[in-house]
Design a protein around this motif. Structure first.
Motif, PDB file in Angstrom:
ATOM      1  N   ALA A 214       0.705  -1.394   0.107  1.00  0.00           N
ATOM      2  CA  ALA A 214      -0.120   0.111  -0.196  1.00  0.00           C
ATOM      3  C   ALA A 214       0.822   1.386  -0.143  1.00  0.00           C
ATOM      4  CB  ALA A 214      -0.735   0.028   1.168  1.00  0.00           C
ATOM      5  N   SER A 215       1.811   1.364   0.904  1.00  0.00           N
ATOM      6  CA  SER A 215       2.393   2.479   1.134  1.00  0.00           C
ATOM      7  C   SER A 215       3.602   2.794   0.273  1.00  0.00           C
ATOM      8  CB  SER A 215       3.031   2.494   2.401  1.00  0.00           C
ATOM      9  OG  SER A 215       3.809   3.819   2.823  1.00  0.00           O
ATOM     10  N   LEU A 216       4.571   1.851   0.006  1.00  0.00           N
ATOM     11  CA  LEU A 216       5.631   2.096  -0.671  1.00  0.00           C
ATOM     12  C   LEU A 216       5.172   1.910  -2.240  1.00  0.00           C
ATOM     13  CD1 LEU A 216       8.510   0.324   1.444  1.00  0.00           C
ATOM     14  CD2 LEU A 216       7.645   2.641   1.221  1.00  0.00           C
ATOM     15  N   GLY A 217       4.354   1.081  -2.504  1.00  0.00           N
ATOM     16  CA  GLY A 217       3.902   0.962  -4.006  1.00  0.00           C
ATOM     17  C   GLY A 217       3.322   2.052  -4.606  1.00  0.00           C
ATOM     18  N   LEU A 218       2.494   2.712  -3.629  1.00  0.00           N
ATOM     19  CA  LEU A 218       1.932   3.990  -4.222  1.00  0.00           C
ATOM     20  C   LEU A 218       2.975   5.213  -4.149  1.00  0.00           C
ATOM     21  CD1 LEU A 218      -0.543   5.800  -4.825  1.00  0.00           C
ATOM     22  CD2 LEU A 218      -0.861   6.071  -2.298  1.00  0.00           C
ATOM     23  N   TYR A 219       4.025   5.141  -3.106  1.00  0.00           N
ATOM     24  CA  TYR A 219       4.828   6.050  -3.496  1.00  0.00           C
ATOM     25  C   TYR A 219       5.801   6.223  -4.701  1.00  0.00           C
ATOM     26  CZ  TYR A 219       8.783   9.201  -1.724  1.00  0.00           C
ATOM     27  OH  TYR A 219       9.624  10.190  -1.804  1.00  0.00           O
ATOM     28  N   THR A 220       5.737   5.087  -5.254  1.00  0.00           N
ATOM     29  CA  THR A 220       6.753   4.829  -6.294  1.00  0.00           C
ATOM     30  C   THR A 220       6.251   5.752  -7.376  1.00  0.00           C
ATOM     31  OG1 THR A 220       7.566   2.556  -5.720  1.00  0.00           O
ATOM     32  CG2 THR A 220       7.591   3.209  -8.149  1.00  0.00           C
ATOM     33  N   TYR A 221       4.844   5.880  -7.576  1.00  0.00           N
ATOM     34  CA  TYR A 221       4.235   6.641  -8.497  1.00  0.00           C
ATOM     35  C   TYR A 221       3.626   7.863  -7.859  1.00  0.00           C
ATOM     36  CZ  TYR A 221       5.111   2.507 -11.480  1.00  0.00           C
ATOM     37  OH  TYR A 221       6.003   1.355 -11.901  1.00  0.00           O
ATOM     38  N   PHE A 222       4.209   8.236  -7.047  1.00  0.00           N
ATOM     39  CA  PHE A 222       3.676   9.615  -6.218  1.00  0.00           C
ATOM     40  C   PHE A 222       3.470  10.588  -7.390  1.00  0.00           C
ATOM     41  CE2 PHE A 222       4.142  12.175  -2.111  1.00  0.00           C
ATOM     42  CZ  PHE A 222       2.999  12.765  -2.074  1.00  0.00           C
ATOM     43  N   ALA A 223       4.484  10.938  -8.164  1.00  0.00           N
ATOM     44  CA  ALA A 223       4.638  12.081  -9.042  1.00  0.00           C
ATOM     45  C   ALA A 223       3.564  12.050 -10.131  1.00  0.00           C
ATOM     46  CB  ALA A 223       5.870  12.183  -9.610  1.00  0.00           C
ATOM     47  N   ASP A 228      -2.217  13.970 -12.015  1.00  0.00           N
ATOM     48  CA  ASP A 228      -3.523  13.635 -12.498  1.00  0.00           C
ATOM     49  C   ASP A 228      -4.426  14.925 -12.129  1.00  0.00           C
ATOM     50  OD1 ASP A 228      -6.278  12.729 -12.313  1.00  0.00           O
ATOM     51  OD2 ASP A 228      -5.422  10.829 -13.339  1.00  0.00           O
ATOM     52  N   GLU A 229      -5.258  15.537 -13.202  1.00  0.00           N
ATOM     53  CA  GLU A 229      -6.122  16.631 -12.998  1.00  0.00           C
ATOM     54  C   GLU A 229      -6.945  16.434 -11.742  1.00  0.00           C
ATOM     55  OE1 GLU A 229      -5.833  19.369 -14.318  1.00  0.00           O
ATOM     56  OE2 GLU A 229      -3.820  18.791 -15.370  1.00  0.00           O
ATOM     57  N   SER A 230      -7.405  15.375 -11.531  1.00  0.00           N
ATOM     58  CA  SER A 230      -8.415  14.805 -10.534  1.00  0.00           C
ATOM     59  C   SER A 230      -7.760  14.978  -8.986  1.00  0.00           C
ATOM     60  CB  SER A 230      -9.219  13.474 -10.767  1.00  0.00           C
ATOM     61  OG  SER A 230      -8.084  12.466 -10.659  1.00  0.00           O
ATOM     62  N   MET A 231      -6.312  14.838  -8.980  1.00  0.00           N
ATOM     63  CA  MET A 231      -5.828  15.046  -7.817  1.00  0.00           C
ATOM     64  C   MET A 231      -5.109  16.337  -7.886  1.00  0.00           C
ATOM     65  SD  MET A 231      -6.181  12.199  -6.511  1.00  0.00           S
ATOM     66  CE  MET A 231      -4.728  11.714  -5.258  1.00  0.00           C
ATOM     67  N   LEU A 280      -4.829   7.196   3.377  1.00  0.00           N
ATOM     68  CA  LEU A 280      -4.633   7.054   2.087  1.00  0.00           C
ATOM     69  C   LEU A 280      -6.203   7.691   1.519  1.00  0.00           C
ATOM     70  CD1 LEU A 280      -2.910   3.516   1.978  1.00  0.00           C
ATOM     71  CD2 LEU A 280      -1.977   5.791   1.353  1.00  0.00           C
ATOM     72  N   VAL A 281      -7.240   7.190   2.225  1.00  0.00           N
ATOM     73  CA  VAL A 281      -8.489   7.613   1.787  1.00  0.00           C
ATOM     74  C   VAL A 281      -8.561   9.234   1.848  1.00  0.00           C
ATOM     75  CG1 VAL A 281     -10.863   7.744   2.087  1.00  0.00           C
ATOM     76  CG2 VAL A 281      -9.514   5.169   2.375  1.00  0.00           C
ATOM     77  N   ALA A 282      -8.171   9.755   2.864  1.00  0.00           N
ATOM     78  CA  ALA A 282      -8.052  11.191   3.116  1.00  0.00           C
ATOM     79  C   ALA A 282      -7.215  11.926   1.979  1.00  0.00           C
ATOM     80  CB  ALA A 282      -7.574  11.503   4.424  1.00  0.00           C
ATOM     81  N   PHE A 283      -6.164  11.191   1.680  1.00  0.00           N
ATOM     82  CA  PHE A 283      -5.211  11.707   0.582  1.00  0.00           C
ATOM     83  C   PHE A 283      -6.042  11.838  -0.981  1.00  0.00           C
ATOM     84  CE2 PHE A 283      -2.013  10.322  -2.784  1.00  0.00           C
ATOM     85  CZ  PHE A 283      -1.479  11.480  -3.225  1.00  0.00           C
ATOM     86  N   ARG A 284      -6.718  10.636  -1.227  1.00  0.00           N
ATOM     87  CA  ARG A 284      -7.584  10.939  -2.366  1.00  0.00           C
ATOM     88  C   ARG A 284      -8.549  12.088  -2.290  1.00  0.00           C
ATOM     89  NH1 ARG A 284     -10.195  12.035  -5.782  1.00  0.00           N
ATOM     90  NH2 ARG A 284     -10.739  11.017  -7.517  1.00  0.00           N
ATOM     91  N   VAL A 285      -9.232  12.153  -1.187  1.00  0.00           N
ATOM     92  CA  VAL A 285     -10.355  12.994  -0.886  1.00  0.00           C
ATOM     93  C   VAL A 285      -9.824  14.506  -1.004  1.00  0.00           C
ATOM     94  CG1 VAL A 285     -12.198  13.857   0.328  1.00  0.00           C
ATOM     95  CG2 VAL A 285     -11.968  11.420  -0.137  1.00  0.00           C
ATOM     96  N   THR A 286      -8.886  14.869  -0.216  1.00  0.00           N
ATOM     97  CA  THR A 286      -8.530  16.079  -0.115  1.00  0.00           C
ATOM     98  C   THR A 286      -7.586  16.539  -1.267  1.00  0.00           C
ATOM     99  OG1 THR A 286      -6.448  15.231   1.103  1.00  0.00           O
ATOM    100  CG2 THR A 286      -8.257  15.986   2.450  1.00  0.00           C
ATOM    101  N   ALA A 287      -7.052  15.859  -1.869  1.00  0.00           N
ATOM    102  CA  ALA A 287      -6.365  16.305  -3.219  1.00  0.00           C
ATOM    103  C   ALA A 287      -7.237  16.430  -4.206  1.00  0.00           C
ATOM    104  CB  ALA A 287      -5.425  15.184  -3.562  1.00  0.00           C
ATOM    105  N   SER A 288      -8.390  15.894  -4.402  1.00  0.00           N
ATOM    106  CA  SER A 288      -9.398  16.348  -5.347  1.00  0.00           C
ATOM    107  C   SER A 288     -10.079  17.892  -5.036  1.00  0.00           C
ATOM    108  CB  SER A 288     -10.450  15.220  -5.371  1.00  0.00           C
ATOM    109  OG  SER A 288     -11.338  15.364  -4.163  1.00  0.00           O
ATOM    110  N   ILE A 289      -9.949  18.143  -3.552  1.00  0.00           N
ATOM    111  CA  ILE A 289     -10.465  19.539  -3.187  1.00  0.00           C
ATOM    112  C   ILE A 289      -9.423  20.601  -3.707  1.00  0.00           C
ATOM    113  CG2 ILE A 289     -11.339  20.925  -1.348  1.00  0.00           C
ATOM    114  CD1 ILE A 289     -12.119  18.178   0.045  1.00  0.00           C
ATOM    115  N   HIS A 290      -8.239  20.177  -3.138  1.00  0.00           N
ATOM    116  CA  HIS A 290      -7.011  21.055  -3.539  1.00  0.00           C
ATOM    117  C   HIS A 290      -5.739  20.282  -3.205  1.00  0.00           C
ATOM    118  CE1 HIS A 290      -4.304  24.390  -3.683  1.00  0.00           C
ATOM    119  NE2 HIS A 290      -5.339  25.193  -4.442  1.00  0.00           N
ATOM    120  N   PRO A 291      -4.642  20.329  -3.903  1.00  0.00           N
ATOM    121  CA  PRO A 291      -3.673  19.458  -3.614  1.00  0.00           C
ATOM    122  C   PRO A 291      -2.947  20.097  -2.195  1.00  0.00           C
ATOM    123  CG  PRO A 291      -3.283  20.874  -5.273  1.00  0.00           C
ATOM    124  CD  PRO A 291      -4.630  21.005  -5.294  1.00  0.00           C
ATOM    125  N   LEU A 292      -2.944  21.217  -1.862  1.00  0.00           N
ATOM    126  CA  LEU A 292      -2.286  21.731  -0.516  1.00  0.00           C
ATOM    127  C   LEU A 292      -3.111  21.421   0.754  1.00  0.00           C
ATOM    128  CD1 LEU A 292      -1.577  25.463  -1.451  1.00  0.00           C
ATOM    129  CD2 LEU A 292      -0.023  23.605  -1.352  1.00  0.00           C
TER     130      LEU A 292
END
Length: 402
Positions: A214-223, A228-231, A280-292
């Motif tokens: 979950a953690s390191l696998g996602l971090y590999t493709y962090f950039a 993504d526009e939705s993030m 991880l769930v909050a990361f997806r939700v909050t990034a869709s609102i504003h990345p900061l």
């Protein structure tokens, strides 16, 4: 503790090397005229080699040659990084990354065991935290700086920097590290294999595997995920790398004192895994609102991801004792990097299939949720069973090796 900090410096080089590639993937891909998913396999080869080397070599290494193994693994890691900075093609880079993974896999397992041996049992949690703190510091300091170096001097300069740090750590340890004490009744290969069939060990490393997927696998493709526009369509990933890394440093350092005080790794890991799912769930939700807005869950993601391994290592050492501790810790590190390899491989597959990259944080949260489920079922049951047995029955007697 000074020697433990030298061990931590080597771990710093490992942390820099393992995670700086997440920020260098686009640059390396352009240099070799390859896709991001193909270049991302350099992470997979590193982590797979790490996963394979850690348990095998730690198992075969003689207990009387822990110091030699520690220095040799660090030397292989350092030379392989220098070779990675020189290779002219992507296939050769994949080979040198695999060699670096072999050195890293054995070194970190032996460094954790050495740190535990060099300090009193009352300070074992803090000793292990220094090693993990070195790894996470390599991320928080090394990754953004490494990306900056690559932007000005090329990605190869970053790998040269890793080699220099590894060399400094090697020289310091070669001059100052004494012969490490061999465990009483050091286990034979046959006895070490029994560690792999211990239900408690299997459950603990299973949690580590799922957490890393979950953690390191996602971090590999962090950039590319944040691009993504939705993030948020983020172009400059550096502030978010800092947030993840700073969280990792704080988590890995503070958890040591907490482990020493609470002395209940099971309970701590339940809380850590639950926080990982939420982050991880909050990361997806909050990034869709504003990345900061996503900076906070990203920092929590980094903190709990790095904090996990200290109570895991502590629990493994407690479960197997000094004689089986090195092999158990090596197996855990193997699971950690195997999970990273699986996560990065699946992430690369998702990109090659043109999936919506904003789904990756939710898929990662699902893997973390499975780890939480395993912690509250498998680890709980095996720990309860172990507690009912006398300590003398939980370890394999040295006399049975004949």
């Amino acid at each position: 503790m000074k020697l433990v900090y030298l061990l931590g410096l080597g771990a710093f080089a490992l942390g820099l090397d393992a995670y700086v590639t997440a920020g260098l993937l686009p640059v390396i891909a352009d240099d070799f005229d390859a896709s991001v998913s193909a270049t991302g396999q350099m992470v997979t080869t590193f982590t797979l080699a790490y996963a394979i080397a850690s348990p095998i070599f730690a198992t075969l290494l003689s207990a009387q040659r822990q110091r030699l193994g520690l220095l040799s693994s660090l030397a292989v890691f350092t030379v392989a990084n220098a070779a990675s900075a020189l290779v002219p093609t992507l296939p050769l880079l994949l080979i040198t990354r695999a060699l670096a993974g072999v050195g890293a896999g054995l070194y970190l397992a032996l460094a954790a065991s050495a740190a535990a041996a060099l300090v009193s049992k009352e300070r074992r949690g803090r000793g292990l935290a220094i090693i993990m703190g070195g790894m996470s510091s390599g991320t928080v300091i090394g990754v953004p700086v490494g990306v900056l170096v690559a932007q000005h001097f090329g990605w190869r300069a970053t790998l040269w920097a890793v080699s220099v740090i590894g060399l400094v750590s090697f020289l310091g340890l070669a001059l100052r590290l004494p012969a490490l004490p061999a465990p009483d009744g050091a286990p034979t290969l046959r006895q070490r294999v029994t560690v792999l069939t211990d239900p408690r060990v299997a459950s603990i490393v299973g949690v580590s595997f799922l957490a890393a997927t979950a953690s390191l696998g996602l971090y590999t493709y962090f950039a590319p995920v944040m691009a993504d526009e939705s993030m948020g369509g983020v172009e400059n990933i550096t502030p978010y790398l800092w947030a993840w890394g700073i969280g990792g440093v704080l988590g890995s350092i503070l958890i040591g004192t907490l482990v020493d005080k609470v002395r209940r790794p099971y309970t701590l890991v339940v809380g850590i895994m639950a926080l990982l799912v939420v982050a991880l769930v909050a990361f997806r939700v909050t990034a869709s609102i504003h990345p900061l807005v996503a900076l906070l869950p990203i920092a929590v993601w980094g903190a709990v991801g790095w904090a996990l391994q200290v109570p895991q290592q502590h629990d493994l050492l407690a479960a197997r004792g000094d004689s089986g501790g090195t092999t158990a810790v090596a197996l855990n590190e193997s699971a950690l990097y195997l999970g990273s390899a699986v996560g990065s491989g699946l992430g690369g597959l998702a990109f090659s299939l043109h999936w919506d990259s904003s789904l990756l944080p939710l898929l990662a949260a699902g893997a973390a949720a499975l780890g939480l489920l395993l912690q509250v079922t498998g680890v709980r049951v095996s720990t309860a069973r172990g507690a009912k047995q006398p300590a003398a029955e939980t370890a394999v007697p040295a006399e049975s090796a004949s």
